[in-house]
Design a protein around this motif. Sequence first.
Motif, PDB file in Angstrom:
ATOM      1  N   GLY A  38       0.807  -1.199   0.000  1.00  0.00           N
ATOM      2  CA  GLY A  38       0.000   0.000   0.000  1.00  0.00           C
ATOM      3  C   GLY A  38       0.847   1.258   0.000  1.00  0.00           C
ATOM      4  N   GLU A  40       1.293   3.366   2.235  1.00  0.00           N
ATOM      5  CA  GLU A  40       2.036   3.565   3.478  1.00  0.00           C
ATOM      6  C   GLU A  40       3.339   2.778   3.474  1.00  0.00           C
ATOM      7  N   HIS A 307      -3.003  -4.983  -3.735  1.00  0.00           N
ATOM      8  CA  HIS A 307      -3.869  -4.522  -2.646  1.00  0.00           C
ATOM      9  C   HIS A 307      -2.964  -4.031  -1.525  1.00  0.00           C
ATOM     10  N   ASP A 308      -3.546  -3.412  -0.543  1.00  0.00           N
ATOM     11  CA  ASP A 308      -2.821  -3.005   0.659  1.00  0.00           C
ATOM     12  C   ASP A 308      -2.992  -4.073   1.738  1.00  0.00           C
ATOM     13  N   VAL A 311      -1.850  -1.714   6.846  1.00  0.00           N
ATOM     14  CA  VAL A 311      -1.953  -0.290   7.166  1.00  0.00           C
ATOM     15  C   VAL A 311      -1.054   0.022   8.371  1.00  0.00           C
ATOM     16  N   SER A 421      -6.747  -4.181   3.253  1.00  0.00           N
ATOM     17  CA  SER A 421      -7.624  -3.024   3.393  1.00  0.00           C
ATOM     18  C   SER A 421      -8.074  -2.573   2.001  1.00  0.00           C
ATOM     19  N   SER A 422      -8.996  -1.622   1.996  1.00  0.00           N
ATOM     20  CA  SER A 422      -9.515  -1.109   0.720  1.00  0.00           C
ATOM     21  C   SER A 422      -8.812   0.164   0.274  1.00  0.00           C
ATOM     22  N   LEU A 423      -7.660   0.491   0.864  1.00  0.00           N
ATOM     23  CA  LEU A 423      -6.940   1.703   0.475  1.00  0.00           C
ATOM     24  C   LEU A 423      -6.707   1.748  -1.040  1.00  0.00           C
ATOM     25  N   PRO A 424      -6.899   2.898  -1.679  1.00  0.00           N
ATOM     26  CA  PRO A 424      -6.482   3.029  -3.079  1.00  0.00           C
ATOM     27  C   PRO A 424      -4.967   2.925  -3.160  1.00  0.00           C
ATOM     28  N   LEU A 425      -4.476   2.534  -4.310  1.00  0.00           N
ATOM     29  CA  LEU A 425      -3.060   2.188  -4.466  1.00  0.00           C
ATOM     30  C   LEU A 425      -2.355   3.124  -5.439  1.00  0.00           C
TER      31      LEU A 425
END
Length: 456
Positions: A38, A40, A307-308, A311, A421-425
Amino acid sequence: MKNIRRVLFVLLAFVLLAGPAWAGDVKNLIWVIGDGMGPEAIGFFTQGVRYANLPDYPEKTSHLERMLNGGTWGMFFNNTYDTLVTDSAAAATQMATGKFSRPGVIGEDYNGATAKTLLEMAREKGMSVGVVTDAYVTDATPAAFTAHTQNRRQKMDIARQMIAFGPEVIMGGGLKYFSTGENKKLLKQAKKKGYHIATDKKELAKIKSGKVLGLFAEQALPMTVEMYMQPQIPTLTEQTQKAVEILSQNPNGFILMVEAGKIDWAAHGNDAGAWFKEMQNLDTLLGYVLGYADKTPDTLVYLNADHDTGVGAFTYRHLGKQKVMEKTAQGEVLYDGDVDYASFKTYHQFLLQKRSLYNLKEELKKLPAATLTPAFLQEQLTAALGYPVDISGFKNPADLDGLFKQLDEERGIVWATPSHSSLPLLSVAYGEDADEFSGLYHNTEILPRMKAALGW
């Protein structure tokens, strides 16, 4: 006037005829996927390299930062047809085919129909293709580019499909899926199809042309933090170098998918030190592929995640007035009264780590409870992390999950989840036609952009 019209007509015809050539000049594509990487993870790694004065990076810059600065950025979503959060199988399937899918599915759309992959399309164009991973080759990401199954767990079937499809390069772990049970004769079949089999670094070095099936572990390759224990296994970069050596012999060009798969595994284990070393592993790989792109102008390097995971990040913590009067074990500089804002020294600790903390925890869980004394646990952590660890202030250290969480808290590290997680990438494209990948998009839109870059 007639002459002007003629000139305009000729110019228009030239533009129309030249248009398709301008639309895609990429001959070679190296697609690097950081599994679980991700935004981060990118920030976590590049910030440490820039500001922590690490001996591994005397110039305070990474290949990843060079790619970020010299490439074209994008941001994309990775939701499946009907879920916000994805797994690696659906994510890789959607990237490889451009079709919406569902979690757990390999190379099929959300209706269960077989979807043609980028590598299958490339083969029809006469290009050479390959997959390289530091996980195992029948795992979700490489499988989604080379096979079609209803479930990612059908690894024996995936192995057979990979050999039937016949990429010029297949490298990673997963020997057991090609040599046991219903597939015990699959290696012989692979040899009949022209594959050279390599199971270690020396055997791989001997292969100079033809097809390569490199299977360097029974299942997955070791975590990067533990790779030193098995020097016979080629690194992800060494595998990629051999892959490019083989694939580049095709005058029609090649497409290579390279997966840095253990970023995800380290994040699943909430192991910051292993996470950092997996990002180092990716960075070394980028050093090679960016160098190749610089020397080979018709090459595109595309970096993204599926995907992430996790987090993870640094955070501050309140110590309490009494704690402020004491020196912390890591020697953090304290600001704002009783607040510890975390120290760059923690990055230096990451470089010292010798073991995967997830693997260590699993080993400790198998021991009798009476063995898990504070002294024993402190000794094990010190050996694994590579620096003296003091757990004398920890509460109930025999609770292993709590022990490792308290260790993170001492270092100022926090994780939101052990899952996806659903974080955008983020994506970064470097080299020929990199500007195709700017803006905000969805992972099903990567394939059309790849096709445009390739001029298909």
